[in-house]
Design a protein around this motif. Structure first.
Motif, short mmCIF file in Angstrom:
data_model
loop_
_atom_site.label_atom_id
_atom_site.label_comp_id
_atom_site.label_asym_id
_atom_site.label_seq_id
_atom_site.Cartn_x
_atom_site.Cartn_y
_atom_site.Cartn_z
N HIS A 1 -12.85 3.14 -3.35
CA HIS A 1 -13.68 3.61 -2.23
C HIS A 1 -13.48 5.11 -2.06
N VAL A 2 -14.57 5.84 -2.10
CA VAL A 2 -14.51 7.30 -1.94
C VAL A 2 -15.36 7.67 -0.74
N GLN A 3 -14.78 8.45 0.15
CA GLN A 3 -15.55 8.88 1.32
C GLN A 3 -15.40 10.39 1.50
N PHE A 4 -16.51 11.04 1.79
CA PHE A 4 -16.45 12.49 2.06
C PHE A 4 -16.52 12.73 3.56
N VAL A 5 -15.60 13.56 4.03
CA VAL A 5 -15.62 13.92 5.44
C VAL A 5 -16.82 14.84 5.65
N ASP A 6 -17.59 14.58 6.70
CA ASP A 6 -18.81 15.35 6.93
C ASP A 6 -18.47 16.71 7.54
N VAL A 7 -18.56 17.75 6.74
CA VAL A 7 -18.30 19.11 7.23
C VAL A 7 -19.38 20.04 6.71
N ASP A 8 -19.46 21.21 7.32
CA ASP A 8 -20.52 22.15 6.97
C ASP A 8 -19.95 23.39 6.28
N THR A 9 -18.72 23.32 5.83
CA THR A 9 -18.10 24.47 5.19
C THR A 9 -18.56 24.58 3.74
N ARG A 10 -18.24 25.68 3.09
CA ARG A 10 -18.73 25.91 1.73
C ARG A 10 -18.21 24.82 0.78
N PRO A 11 -18.99 24.50 -0.26
CA PRO A 11 -18.54 23.47 -1.19
C PRO A 11 -17.25 23.91 -1.89
N THR A 12 -16.37 22.94 -2.13
CA THR A 12 -15.14 23.21 -2.88
C THR A 12 -15.04 22.23 -4.05
N GLY A 13 -14.03 22.42 -4.91
CA GLY A 13 -13.95 21.66 -6.16
C GLY A 13 -13.74 20.17 -5.95
N LEU A 14 -14.43 19.36 -6.73
CA LEU A 14 -14.35 17.90 -6.52
C LEU A 14 -13.93 17.12 -7.76
N GLY A 15 -13.91 17.75 -8.92
CA GLY A 15 -13.66 16.99 -10.15
C GLY A 15 -12.21 16.62 -10.36
N GLU A 16 -11.30 17.21 -9.57
CA GLU A 16 -9.88 16.95 -9.81
C GLU A 16 -9.15 16.44 -8.57
N ILE A 17 -9.85 16.45 -7.44
CA ILE A 17 -9.19 16.06 -6.20
C ILE A 17 -8.77 14.58 -6.23
N GLY A 18 -9.44 13.79 -7.05
CA GLY A 18 -9.11 12.37 -7.10
C GLY A 18 -7.91 12.03 -7.97
N ASN A 19 -7.36 13.00 -8.64
CA ASN A 19 -6.33 12.74 -9.64
C ASN A 19 -4.89 12.80 -9.11
N PRO A 20 -4.47 13.93 -8.49
CA PRO A 20 -3.03 14.10 -8.25
C PRO A 20 -2.41 13.15 -7.22
N PHE A 21 -3.21 12.59 -6.32
CA PHE A 21 -2.60 11.75 -5.27
C PHE A 21 -2.14 10.40 -5.82
N VAL B 1 0.85 -1.20 0.00
CA VAL B 1 0.00 0.00 0.00
C VAL B 1 0.88 1.25 0.00
N GLY B 2 0.48 2.24 -0.77
CA GLY B 2 1.15 3.54 -0.77
C GLY B 2 0.16 4.62 -0.40
N ILE B 3 0.67 5.65 0.28
CA ILE B 3 -0.18 6.72 0.82
C ILE B 3 0.23 8.05 0.21
N SER B 4 -0.71 8.96 0.04
CA SER B 4 -0.34 10.34 -0.28
C SER B 4 -1.52 11.27 -0.01
N ILE B 5 -1.27 12.56 -0.20
CA ILE B 5 -2.32 13.56 0.03
C ILE B 5 -2.19 14.64 -1.02
N THR B 6 -3.31 15.26 -1.37
CA THR B 6 -3.27 16.39 -2.29
C THR B 6 -4.36 17.39 -1.94
N GLU B 7 -4.13 18.63 -2.28
CA GLU B 7 -5.22 19.60 -2.26
C GLU B 7 -5.54 19.96 -3.71
N ARG B 8 -6.73 20.42 -3.98
CA ARG B 8 -7.07 20.97 -5.30
C ARG B 8 -8.37 21.75 -5.17
#
Lengths: 735, 150
Positions: free
Chosen positions: A682-702, A587-594
C-alpha cells in the motif's frame, strides 16, 4: 538514426520539416530558456536545437530529457511542459533530447548536466519546463490575438486551442503554427502567471506512460537491439581484480579501472572461428567476431596474465573486520558529516546510553540488460556515433570523445531505452570501451558484456561497518546521537546518514574512509540502505527499551519534524499498525528521507525459525513527495523501490575473495522472485502543494530496518548484518 | 542448415545447428523482442515458445527446434491484441520493460493450459522469470485480467 519515439521520423526529417513553429532552446546567464529560432541563430557559435515544435497539423513535438530506465520520467518531463502550454496531450509526440547539456541540462551546483540519478528528474526539471511551456503558450496567444485583432489578455487556451470567449472563435495550435511568428525575444514568465494547481489538466491526473505499448510487443529499442550495416560484435574479459580509487563513481570514465593485461593467448584466440580481432584495452582484452556467440566464445577462451591491481588479494569478509578496528582506532582519519551541540557533555551526563554495531555487504545493480553499446566511426575517423541506454547522455558523449581523442561535437549520442539503470549507467564507460574496439577493428561494433562480466566488473554499493550511539535524558528524550560509518567509496557511504527528520539537539556524524581498489557506484539510494538500517534499528531499540509504541516514541522522544509527523500519522492510519496480527506475525516501523522526499513505512513479517527464512506479507508506506506529477506512475516507482529494497535485504550479497568477485550469475547472486512478493503493498502520498521531490528511491531504504524491527518483535533478537539471508538469521537467533 | 517455423512462417538458415536460438532470432533474423539477460537459463528474459511450450532460447541450440514451431513475442499476435498484451498495458506492467517479452511468453504458456489459474498457480508458473524493477504484482494482476478474456 535518431528516431521519433512513436513514428520513426528521423531527426533529419524533423529538422527539415516544412512550416510550423520551431522553438529553440538556448542558454543564457539565467540558464535554460526558450528563444526564437531567429534569435538563436544569431548567437555566435552557439549550437541551437529545437525543443518544441508545432506542426500545422497540430502535432506538438517535445524533446524529453528523461532518460528512461523504467521510472517513467521520459513521459513525466514533457507532460510538465505540455501542461503549461496547454497542449492536447493526444497530439504530443516525444523525441529524445540530444546529449547537449547546454540546452537540455538542468543546473546543479552551477553546472549544466543531464545526469538522471537519485530519482531527481522531475524535481530538477520541474520549474524550468513549466516556464518553457508557459512561454510557448504566450507566443501562441500573441499570434492569435494579432490575427483576431483583440487584446491578448482577453484570450484563453484549451488543450490545443486558443479561444476567444467574446467572439466565439477557436484557433487550433496547428492553425496558429501555420501563420505565426516567434518574437525575437520570447516573453518573460512571471511565476504568478503559471497555472494554479486547480487548473491542471495533466499534472496530478491519470496519464499513461508513453513507453508501454512498445514494451509489450518487443519493439521498444534498447541499445542491445541496434543493428548497423557491417556491424560486428565484441565482448570483453576485464581483469578480475579491480584497480579503482574511492571516488571513481564521480566523473567520466573511458575505462573503469581494473588491472592491465600483460600477455594473453592472442594467436590461439585469433584463430578461432569468426574472430576478427583481439583488442587490448587498459583494463582488459576484447574479442571482436562476426557474431556475438563467437565473440563470447573467444572471450571465454582468453587466458590472460594480468598486472597487479589495487584490489589484489582483497578479502571482503576480512576487510569488514578491519573496519571495526578502524572504528576503534583513536588515530584514524575522520571526515565529519554533521556536528551539533555538545555531544561529549550530553553523553557524559546522560541518564542512559545505547550503542550498537551494524554491517552491510556489497550490492550489485543487476539491471536486467547487461551493459552494452554500439559505436560507429566514420572512415576519416573524425565523427563517431553512439547508441547506448544512458542515465547521463552528456557523460557518455564525453567519455566516447575522450576515448577516441575527439571533441564532444564530433560525437553524436543516440539515446535508447535502458533495461534498468539503478545508478550504474551514468559514466559512459562501456560506450567508450566499445568505441575503442570500433576504432581498432575499423567497423561498427556492438559490444556486449556477458552477465558474468557485468557482475565481475560490477560497480557496487559499498560494504560498510557502522556504530551508532545514543544518549537519553531522565525523561526518555534522546538528546545525543553519534553515528560513524566505516568503508570505501567516500560520499557514497554517507548518503542518508543525516537525520533532519528528527530533532536530536547534539549530534556527531562522521565517516572513516578506507580504500580497497574495488569499483563502487551509486545504487538506488546507495548509502541510505545501510545508514537508515542502522539509524532506525537504533531508534526502535530505544523505543522497545522504554516500552513505548514505536511511532509515539519517534514523535515524543526523537523530536520528529512536522513533515515526519505527517507521514507517521498517515502511516498509522493506513496500516492500523497497532491492531493485533495473526499468530507468528509482527509489524516493524521505520522512516527514511531521500531526494527531499520523506517516507514512513511498516511491514508485517513472519519467520520460519527452522530455515531462517523471512517472509514479508504486507507493506505500507506513506510518502511526502511534494506535488505528485503522475500519481499512478509515482506509485509504481515506490512499489518498485520497495521490491528492490526487499530483494537486497533478503538475498543480495557480493563477496570478494583473493581480489575476485565470487558471484557470477543469478544462481549465486540471488534476486527477488515472484514467490517472495508480499501479498499486499500500500502506497499513499500525503497531499501537499510543495515542489515535487524524488520518488524512485524513497520506497527502498525503510525496508531493512522495518523488517529487522518486526523480527525483533517476533523473536527478541536484533538483526545487525545486511542482507538478512537465512544463514545470518539463524546465527542471530542462536546468538 | 536449420529449418523451422517461426511465427507461422517457414525459415531456412545456413546456420550451425549448435548456434543458439536466442542469437539467431536477434542477430540473424532481426527479431529483437527476445532478450539476453543471463545466458544461463536463470532469468527468463529470452523465453519463447517451441511447439507451444515456453523454453529458454539462450540455452536452446537450433538443432533442438529443427522442424518445430517457434513463436516469439513478435508472433504472439499481429497487433499487440493478445489478451495478455492488452492486460499488460491496462495494468501498466512494464517499467524498464526488458524482461517483459519473456514474462508475457511465459504467462501465455500458462493460459494456454490453464485458462483460470489461481494466484498460487500463477506464482509457481512465473517464479523462474526475474523482473528487477519489481513488477511482479502487476504481472499477476494482468494475468488475472487476461484470464477473464481467454
Amino acid at each position: 538514426m535518431t528516431t521519433d519515439l512513436q513514428s520513426g521520423i528521423s531527426r533529419r526529417a524533423f529538422l527539415q520539416g516544412a512550416g510550423g513553429l520551431a522553438f529553440c532552446a538556448a542558454v543564457g546567464a539565467d540558464g535554460f530558456r526558450l528563444v526564437s529560432q531567429a534569435q538563436a541563430a544569431t548567437l555566435a557559435n552557439t549550437l541551437v536545437t529545437p525543443w518544441v515544435r508545432i506542426a500545422p497539423d497540430g502535432t506538438v513535438t517535445i524533446f524529453t530529457a528523461g532518460a528512461e530506465m523504467g521510472q517513467g520520467s521520459m513521459t513525466s518531463l514533457p507532460l510538465i511542459l505540455a501542461e503549461e502550454m496547454d497542449a492536447d496531450w493526444n497530439k504530443v509526440k516525444l523525441e529524445w533530447a540530444p546529449a547537449d547539456p547546454r540546452f537540455y541540462g538542468y543546473t546543479f551546483n552551477n553546472v549544466q548536466m543531464m545526469q538522471i540519478v537519485g530519482s531527481r528528474a522531475v524535481q530538477l526539471y520541474y520549474a524550468q519546463l513549466r516556464v518553457a511551456g508557459a512561454q510557448v503558450r504566450k507566443v501562441l496567444i500573441a499570434n492569435a490575438a494579432q490575427k483576431l485583432g483583440v487584446d491578448p489578455a482577453t484570450l484563453r487556451t484549451e488543450p490545443g486551442f486558443v479561444v476567444n470567449p467574446a467572439g466565439g472563435q477557436r484557433l487550433s495550435y496547428g492553425e496558429i503554427a501555420a501563420f505565426g511568428e516567434i518574437p525575437a525575444q520570447l516573453p518573460a514568465v512571471d511565476p504568478k502567471e503559471l497555472k494554479e494547481r486547480k487548473d491542471f489538466r495533466l499534472i496530478g491526473k491519470q496519464v499513461a506512460r508513453r513507453d508501454l505499448p512498445a514494451k509489450v510487443n518487443g519493439t521498444a529499442q534498447y541499445a542491445m537491439d541496434v543493428k548497423l550495416p557491417g556491424m560486428v560484435y565484441a565482448s570483453t574479459l576485464h581483469s578480475p581484480v579491480h584497480d579503482a580509487t574511492p571516488a571513481i563513481w564521480n566523473g567520466v570514465q573511458p575505462n573503469t579501472p581494473s588491472s592491465e593485461p600483460e600477455s594473453w593467448n592472442d594467436a590461439e584466440v585469433k584463430r578461432m572461428k569468426g574472430v576478427i580481432d583481439v583488442v587490448k584495452l587498459p583494463n582488459g582484452v576484447a574479442v571482436a567476431a562476426d557474431s556475438f556467440e563467437r565473440a563470447r566464445a573467444g572471450r571465454n577462451a582468453l587466458k590472460v596474465v594480468w598486472k597487479k591491481g589495487k584490489a589484489e588479494g582483497f578479502d571482503s569478509a576480512r576487510a569488514m573486520e578491519d573496519y571495526a578496528r578502524v572504528y576503534a582506532d583513536p588515530g584514524a582519519k575522520v571526515s565529519p558529516i554533521e556536528t551539533k551541540g555538545d555531544v561529549k557533555a550530553v553523553f557524559a551526563g546522560a541518564a542512559k546510553t545505547f550503542e550498537a554495531e551494524f554491517r552491510s555487504d556489497y550490492g550489485y545493480h543487476a539491471q536486467m540488460e547487461p551493459l552494452n553499446a554500439v559505436v560507429r566511426i566514420n572512415d576519416a575517423g573524425d565523427r563517431a556515433e553512439v547508441w547506448e541506454g544512458s542515465q547521463a547522455p552528456d557523460a557518455s558523449r564525453k567519455a566516447v570523445a575522450q576515448a577516441l581523442g575527439l571533441k564532444e561535437e564530433q560525437v553524436t549520442f543516440n539515446q535508447c531505452y535502458m533495461g534498468g539503470g539503478f545508478g550504474r549507467r551514468s559514466l559512459g564507460d562501456y560506450a567508450a570501451e566499445c568505441a575503442q574496439v570500433a576504432k581498432a577493428v575499423r567497423r561498427p561494433v556492438k559490444l556486449i558484456w556477458t552477465r558474468e562480466e557485468d557482475i565481475a566488473q560490477g560497480m557496487f554499493r559499498p560494504q560498510s561497518f557502522q556504530c551508532v550511539e545514543a544518549a537519553m535524558d531522565a525523561s526518555g528524550k534522546v538528546t545525543g546521537w553519534k553515528h560513524c560509518v566505516v568503508g570505501d567509496g567516500e560520499f557514497l557511504l554517507q548518503t542518508g546518514i543525516r537525520i533532519p527528520y528528527y530533532g536530536v539537539p547534539n549530534q556527531s556524524i562522521e565517516r572513516r574512509g578506507v580504500s580497497h581498489g574495488v569499483k563502487l557506484k551509486h545504487w538506488r539510494a546507495v548509502g541510505h540502505v545501510f545508514n537508515v538500517f542502522a539509524i532506525e534499528s537504533m531508534v526502535d531499540r530505544m523505543a522497545a527499551d522504554q516500552g513505548m509504541d514505536p511511532i509515539e516514541f519517534r514523535m515524543e522522544k526523537m523530536g520528529a519534524s512536522p513533515k515526519a509527523r505527517k507521514v507517521f500519522e498517515a502511516l498509522a492510519q493506513m496500516s492500523d499498525y497497532k491492531a493485533p496480527r495473526p499468530s507468528g506475525r509482527a509489524v516493524g516501523i521505520s522512516i527514511t528521507e531521500r531526494s527531499n522526499s520523506l517516507g514512513a513505512g511498516a511491514v508485517e513479517v513472519s519467520l520460519d525459525r527452522k530455515t531462517g527464512k523471512i517472509r514479508v506479507h504486507k507493506v505500507w508506506v506513506a510518502v511526502d513527495g511534494g506535488l505528485i506529477v503522475q500519481p499512478e506512475q509515482a506509485r509504481h516507482n515506490v512499489e518498485s523501490a520497495i521490491l528492490y529494497g526487499l530483494s537486497s535485504v533478503l538475498h543480495e550479497r557480493v563477496t570478494i575473495k583473493n581480489g575476485r568477485v565470487e558471484q557470477s550469475n543469478f544462481h549465486d547472486y540471488k534476486l527477488l522472485r515472484m514467490s517472495d512478493l508480499p501479498e499486499e503493498m500500500h502506497v499513499q502520498f500525503v497531499d501537499v502543494d510543495t515542489r515535487p521531490t524524488g520518488l524512485g528511491e524513497i520506497g527502498n531504504p525503510f525496508i531493512a530496518p522495518a523488517i529487522a524491527n518486526a523480527v525483533f518483535r517476533l523473536t527478541g533478537k536484533r538483526l545487525a548484518h545486511l542482507p538478512f539471508t537465512p544463514d545470518k538469521v539463524l546465527a542471530t537467533l542462536k546468538a | 542448415m536449420a529449418s523451422f517455423t517461426l511465427n507461422g512462417k517457414p525459415v531456412k538458415l545456413a546456420a550451425d545447428p549448435k548456434s543458439l536460438l536466442l542469437w539467431t532470432l536477434r542477430d540473424e533474423i532481426g527479431l529483437t523482442g527476445t532478450k539476453y539477460g543471463c545466458g544461463a537459463g536463470l532469468c527468463g528474459a529470452c523465453t519463447v515458445h517451441v511447439d507451444g511450450k515456453a523454453v529458454r532460447s539462450c540455452m536452446t541450440p537450433l538443432a533442438a527446434v529443427e522442424g518445430r514451431k517457434v513463436t516469439t513475442i513478435e508472433g504472439l499476435s499481429p497487433d499487440s491484441s493478445h489478451p495478455l498484451q492488452k492486460a499488460w498495458v491496462e495494468q501498466a506492467v512494464p517499467q524498464c520493460g526488458y524482461c517483459q517479452s519473456g514474462q508475457i511468453m511465459k504467462a501465455a504458456e500458462l493460459l494456454s493450459v490453464n485458462k483460470k489459474p489461481t494466484r498460487s498457480q500463477i506464482v509457481r508458473h512465473m517464479d523462474g522469470n526475474i523482473c528487477r524493477c519489481g513488477t511482479y504484482h502487476r504481472i499477476i494482476a494482468a494475468i488475472e485480467q487476461a484470464s477473464k478474456e481467454v
